[in-house]
Design an enzyme around this catalytic site. Structure first.
Site, PDB file in Angstrom:
ATOM      1  N   GLY A 101       0.840  -1.194   0.000  1.00 18.15           N
ATOM      2  CA  GLY A 101       0.000   0.000   0.000  1.00 18.15           C
ATOM      3  C   GLY A 101       0.874   1.242   0.000  1.00 18.15           C
ATOM      4  O   GLY A 101       0.625   2.197  -0.723  1.00 18.15           O
ATOM      5  N   ALA A 102       1.936   1.214   0.824  1.00 23.03           N
ATOM      6  CA  ALA A 102       2.862   2.336   0.923  1.00 23.03           C
ATOM      7  C   ALA A 102       4.126   1.861   1.630  1.00 23.03           C
ATOM      8  O   ALA A 102       4.132   0.794   2.233  1.00 23.03           O
ATOM      9  CB  ALA A 102       2.221   3.488   1.710  1.00 23.03           C
ATOM     10  N   MET A 103       5.174   2.673   1.548  1.00 24.74           N
ATOM     11  CA  MET A 103       6.454   2.309   2.167  1.00 24.74           C
ATOM     12  C   MET A 103       7.093   3.552   2.775  1.00 24.74           C
ATOM     13  O   MET A 103       7.220   4.576   2.116  1.00 24.74           O
ATOM     14  CB  MET A 103       7.377   1.675   1.118  1.00 24.74           C
ATOM     15  CG  MET A 103       8.788   1.407   1.601  1.00 24.74           C
ATOM     16  SD  MET A 103       8.801   0.232   2.985  1.00 24.74           S
ATOM     17  CE  MET A 103      10.285   0.753   3.850  1.00 24.74           C
ATOM     18  N   GLU A 104       7.550   3.417   4.032  1.00 25.75           N
ATOM     19  CA  GLU A 104       7.930   4.559   4.857  1.00 25.75           C
ATOM     20  C   GLU A 104       9.363   5.029   4.676  1.00 25.75           C
ATOM     21  O   GLU A 104       9.960   5.588   5.603  1.00 25.75           O
ATOM     22  CB  GLU A 104       7.713   4.205   6.332  1.00 25.75           C
ATOM     23  CG  GLU A 104       8.646   3.124   6.886  1.00 25.75           C
ATOM     24  CD  GLU A 104       8.116   1.696   6.816  1.00 25.75           C
ATOM     25  OE1 GLU A 104       8.638   0.839   7.531  1.00 25.75           O
ATOM     26  OE2 GLU A 104       7.178   1.454   6.039  1.00 25.75           O
ATOM     27  N   HIS A 160      -0.075   6.429   9.123  1.00 29.30           N
ATOM     28  CA  HIS A 160       0.728   5.230   9.419  1.00 29.30           C
ATOM     29  C   HIS A 160       2.178   5.437   8.970  1.00 29.30           C
ATOM     30  O   HIS A 160       3.120   5.208   9.738  1.00 29.30           O
ATOM     31  CB  HIS A 160       0.101   4.035   8.687  1.00 29.30           C
ATOM     32  CG  HIS A 160       0.814   2.737   8.878  1.00 29.30           C
ATOM     33  ND1 HIS A 160       0.386   1.772   9.771  1.00 29.30           N
ATOM     34  CD2 HIS A 160       1.929   2.228   8.303  1.00 29.30           C
ATOM     35  CE1 HIS A 160       1.195   0.735   9.729  1.00 29.30           C
ATOM     36  NE2 HIS A 160       2.154   0.982   8.834  1.00 29.30           N
ATOM     37  N   GLU A 161       2.347   5.855   7.723  1.00 28.86           N
ATOM     38  CA  GLU A 161       3.705   5.951   7.174  1.00 28.86           C
ATOM     39  C   GLU A 161       4.506   7.067   7.853  1.00 28.86           C
ATOM     40  O   GLU A 161       5.712   6.935   8.058  1.00 28.86           O
ATOM     41  CB  GLU A 161       3.659   6.180   5.655  1.00 28.86           C
ATOM     42  CG  GLU A 161       2.929   5.102   4.868  1.00 28.86           C
ATOM     43  CD  GLU A 161       3.404   3.682   5.155  1.00 28.86           C
ATOM     44  OE1 GLU A 161       4.599   3.484   5.427  1.00 28.86           O
ATOM     45  OE2 GLU A 161       2.558   2.759   5.105  1.00 28.86           O
ATOM     46  N   GLU A 205       5.399  -2.165  12.841  1.00 24.78           N
ATOM     47  CA  GLU A 205       4.082  -2.181  12.202  1.00 24.78           C
ATOM     48  C   GLU A 205       2.920  -2.105  13.181  1.00 24.78           C
ATOM     49  O   GLU A 205       1.927  -1.436  12.927  1.00 24.78           O
ATOM     50  CB  GLU A 205       3.954  -3.420  11.301  1.00 24.78           C
ATOM     51  CG  GLU A 205       4.956  -3.444  10.152  1.00 24.78           C
ATOM     52  CD  GLU A 205       4.919  -2.203   9.270  1.00 24.78           C
ATOM     53  OE1 GLU A 205       3.940  -1.432   9.334  1.00 24.78           O
ATOM     54  OE2 GLU A 205       5.869  -1.994   8.513  1.00 24.78           O
ATOM     55  N   HIS A 246       5.936   6.018  11.131  1.00 26.96           N
ATOM     56  CA  HIS A 246       7.170   5.235  10.976  1.00 26.96           C
ATOM     57  C   HIS A 246       8.428   6.110  10.953  1.00 26.96           C
ATOM     58  O   HIS A 246       9.522   5.616  11.212  1.00 26.96           O
ATOM     59  CB  HIS A 246       7.136   4.454   9.659  1.00 26.96           C
ATOM     60  CG  HIS A 246       6.440   3.135   9.729  1.00 26.96           C
ATOM     61  ND1 HIS A 246       6.704   2.211  10.709  1.00 26.96           N
ATOM     62  CD2 HIS A 246       5.515   2.571   8.906  1.00 26.96           C
ATOM     63  CE1 HIS A 246       5.956   1.124  10.487  1.00 26.96           C
ATOM     64  NE2 HIS A 246       5.228   1.328   9.413  1.00 26.96           N
TER      65      HIS A 246
END
Length: 863
Positions: free
Chosen positions: A266-269, A302-303, A325, A306
């Protein structure tokens, strides 16, 4: 072939700084690179072992004291994903390791890869983007690709002059020579390799500064920068909120959020440059649904969480993945609750996170939150509902147990003490214990190290104006059998009563197998509720008398929404485990007819959907559909098809939920109205609101012929909004004609559907009883193609789960088990075990309850 035991890299050599240069060829799909790594050799070695995968190493040398020493040999080990650089003498102390290499810009959405997009002219072009978590930095450059081996990075990109070049840090120099830009970025903080990122492509952006002075940009496809405004607004508010919450400033000067066309997660931090699927970042005012905007707000929250929790402080090894997570999954709800109070997001937490975690965690093939992992192929499988959802649930329970003030103070201690370093779970407990003076470690260890969760059985007797409760804990199992192992949890218990439904009357700790609790001043007629707010991570099983007392409070809604929801969800879990009958559950649902809360309906819907799938193996489907239509129709009629001026966020969500449900039950009125509205939409006479499009598309497709299928494909081809393409393609599984469903699978595998999306199109077919066998047969014939396409990874595991878990016979369980024994798909073993277990649970459920369900539905039908 004997599998070689996985080993972590030797600790004899550690990197301190990487000087990395990459030159991607966006037409030939290759890249050239060189990396100069400042290393410390802690004890004498004549070889250096580091990670490298699918790279060609052309030249390597050590520089020490001004002298250059070339490698004698380079050995690449594909199984261990390492490169061994052998020298003809020993080295120790400080040195520089120089490596020249090249690789392929692959199409697997891992490492440094190519992402297809369309220029405004319609021409196909490619961006070069990275996705390194968990262990794919090694596909881009030789490195120590383990989270604990942190270093600083200087990154330089050589790219075509007309392309945007981005990395973790701001640009410090940009030189254009002969149509080629050399872009150099500032030095990063000390960080793990999996957080390094580069992007080269064509993008527009919108920008703003947060109140704490961070430059925020949202990068979008060309011509779509307005679609980045919502995420920009969220991000600029989230950064100062977290600064205040953690009492630590965001440590980088900029924050980029960028939409990537081909993206597996979905996404990456990545630190300072968070990458997203387009559907997780872009908002089109006319075509984006309310639920999608809500999801985007949560994902951005969320991201960005992180950036502190994961990036500033990082888990020591993937065993502790949940520290990243689970925590970010909890905090995203905290920040969205602050920014969008109208979302009532903590109520939605229970259906989105809590119940899904409990469902997976009840299986014998679940795993503890903290799970030992070694080889990279094992890591992808723990990016699941346990690490994310259960992790978030136990942190929510802990937050409730120690209180927000101590929780925040503990987070600040943890982040300050370990910044730019690595941690294990016990470090978090130590900080929270220090802040709260409560036995955090003792309480939480049972939730982290053990698989599963308890069911607390409650009975009561009246003693004058006192209520005496007996609470007993045991492990909850999906099949209802007693656990052979001696499981035990420290369970924070809260209790409310009818006098003050929204207040906690008593708080205690269930720290033994069984205990008595005395509640003062509770009349015999009053209900008592365990776990108000559904905060404790456990199921509650009431005595029949206690449950009967709660039902009137459900009907008149004096019981708060989360308690109405928890009551129903616990009973449904007990039904699935054979500890209550399905008919008993269906009777309880009758008490919810006047329900108005979206999240309670969402919980009802999750349960009924599972029951609908189960009964699709019988001839009761039509009876069950009639029961469901009678339940949902009054809510739909009250809401009507069209949104009212000033309507609440939750009512918009409820309309979509209820219409989708009525479509899936083939409600004739809803199917007819959907067709009318769809025809007006296609002809351009009226636009279907985004929130009801999904329901209308599925309604039309249920009775689709070839022409309707083609019309839908034309709609798909006519839009360039990824969200709308997703909505259309995932609706195709509703088609009732098997021959057309076969064409849907062909379409899913075609060039028209991106690899990241095809999994969900095929899954939509498998959720249709007419497509269940079709998709499984397709998988058996094409598993090698799928394995090559996804290189193992969580998308393949997700597809296997969707395609297998809804069967309901022992014969199918054996067939699926045998298929995966005979055909090796690394990284899917746990998923297969969970699916096979689910199939056997479905078979047992049908065998146990079919007669009573039949009697119940017949009695309803005859009334």
């Amino acid at each position: 072939m004997t599998k070689i035991a996985f080993q972590r890299l030797p600790a004899t050599v550690v990197p301190k700084h990487y000087n990395l240069e990459l030159k991607p060829d966006l037409i030939g799909f290759t890249f050239a690179g060189n990396v100069s790594i400042q290393i410390q050799i802690l004890s004498p070695v004549d070889q250096i072992v580091l990670n490298a995968m699918e790279l060609a190493i052309n030249k390597s040398e050590i520089i020490q004291n001004g002298q250059s020493y070339a490698t004698e040999s380079v050995t690449l080990n594909a199984e261990q994903e390492t490169a061994i650089l052998k020298f003809n003498q020993q080295f120790s102390g400080d040195a520089t390791l120089n490596i020249e290499f090249n690789g392929e810009l692959n199409d697997k959405m891992k490492g440094f890869y190519r992402s297809k997009y369309f220029a405004p002219t319609g021409e196909v072009r490619y961006a070069g983007v990275t996705q390194f978590e968990a262990t794919d930095a090694r596909r881009c450059f030789p490195c120590w690709d383990e989270p604990a081996t942190k270093a600083t990075f200087d990154i330089t990109l050589k790219v075509p002059a007309d392309r945007v070049a981005l990395s973790n840090m701001p640009i410090v120099s940009d030189v254009n020579e002969n149509g080629l830009r050399t872009v150099r970025f500032d030095t990063t903080p000390i960080m793990s390799t999996y957080l390094v990122a580069v992007v080269v492509g064509e993008y527009d952006y919108v920008e703003d500064k947060s109140t704490d002075g961070v430059l925020v940009r949202v990068y979008t496809p060309l011509g779509k920068k307005d679609q980045g405004l919502f995420a920009l607004d969220v991000a600029t508010k989230v950064l100062p909120y977290y600064k205040e919450y953690f009492n630590i400033a965001y440590p980088l000067p900029k924050m980029d959020l960028i939409a990537i066309a081909d993206f597996s997660a979905g996404a990456m931090e990545n630190w300072g440059i968070v990458t997203y699927r387009e559907t997780m970042l872009l908002v089109d005012p006319e075509n984006t649904s309310v639920i999608r905007k809500q999801t985007i707000a949560l994902t951005v929250g969320h991201e960005i969480a992180h950036q502190w929790f994961g990036n500033l402080v990082t888990m020591e090894w993937w065993t502790h993945l949940w520290l990243n997570e689970g925590y970010a999954s909890f905090v995203e709800f905290l920040c969205v609750n602050r920014l969008f109070p109208e979302y009532d997001i903590w109520t939605q937490f229970v259906t989105d996170m809590y119940t899904q975690a409990l469902e997976l965690d009840a299986l014998k093939n679940s795993h503890p939150i903290e799970v030992e992992v070694g080889h990279p192929s094992e890591i992808d499988e723990i990016f699941d509902e346990i690490s994310y959802n259960k992790g978030a649930c136990v942190i929510r329970m802990l937050h409730h147990y120690i209180g927000d003030e101590d929780f925040r103070r503990g987070m600040n201690i943890y982040l300050t003490r370990h910044q730019y370093k690595n941690t294990v779970t016990e470090d978090l407990w130590a900080a929270l214990e220090e802040a709260s003076s409560k036995p955090v470690g003792a309480v939480m260890t049972s939730w982290i190290k053990q698989m599963g969760f308890p069911v607390v059985s409650v009975s009561s007797v009246q003693n004058g104006n006192k209520r005496v409760l007996t609470l007993t804990q045991e492990k909850f199992t999906a099949d209802g059998t007693a656990s052979a192992e001696n499981y035990f949890w420290m369970i924070p218990i809260t209790i409310s009563t009818a006098k003050n439904p929204s207040e906690i009357k008593l708080t205690t700790m269930l720290d033994k197998k069984s205990m008595e609790i005395v509640l003062d001043d509770v009349a015999e007629a009053e209900w008592v509720k365990i776990n108000p707010g559904t905060v404790g991570y456990f199921r509650t099983r009431y005595s029949p008398e206690m449950l009967d007392q709660l039902i009137p409070a459900v009907r008149n809604q004096t019981l708060p929404p989360l308690d109405r929801l928890g009551l129903l969800d616990d009973l449904f879990a007990l039904v699935q485990a054979g500890r209550a009958s399905t008919a008993e559950f269906l009777k309880l649902i009758e008490s919810y007819r006047s329900e108005t809360n979206y999240t309670v309906w969402s919980s009802i819907t999750q349960s009924l959907f599972k029951l609908q799938i189960l009964l699709s193996h019988t001839d009761l489907s039509e009876h069950f559909n009639r029961f469901s239509i009678n339940l949902y129709k009054p809510v739909a009629d009250a809401l009507t098809w069209d949104a009212k001026a000033g309507e609440s966020h939750l009512n918009t969500l409820l309309r979509s939920l209820v219409l989708n449900r009525l479509v899936s039950c083939s409600c004739s009125d809803v199917l007819k109205e959907s067709r009318n509205r769809f025809d007006l939409h296609v002809s351009g006479k009226a636009i279907l609101p985004a929130d009801i499009r999904n329901a209308c598309y599925k309604a039309v497709l249920q009775v689709a012929d070839e022409k309707t299928f083609e019309d839908m494909l034309q709609l798909y081809r006519a839009t360039d909004l990824h969200e709308e393409r997703d909505r259309i393609s995932r609706s195709l599984g509703a088609i009732g004609d098997k021959s057309i469903l076969k064409k849907v699978i062909e379409f899913a595998m075609s060039e028209e559907v991106r690899s990241q999306d095809s999994v969900f199109v095929i899954a939509s077919v498998s959720m249709n009883p007419k497509g269940r066998d079709l998709t499984w047969e397709f998988f058996k014939s094409n598993w090698k193609i799928l394995l090559e396409r996804y290189q193992g990874g969580f998308l393949l595991a997700r597809l296997i789960k969707y395609l297998t878990e809804n069967f309901a016979t022992e014969a199918k369980a054996i067939e699926i088990e045998n298929f995966f024994k005979e055909n090796e798909l690394p990284g899917t073993e746990r998923t297969v075990s969970q699916s096979v277990e689910s199939i056997r649970l479905n078979a047992a459920w049908l065998a146990r309850d079919l007669d009573t369900i039949t009697s119940f539905l017949n009695a309803i039908g005859n009334n």
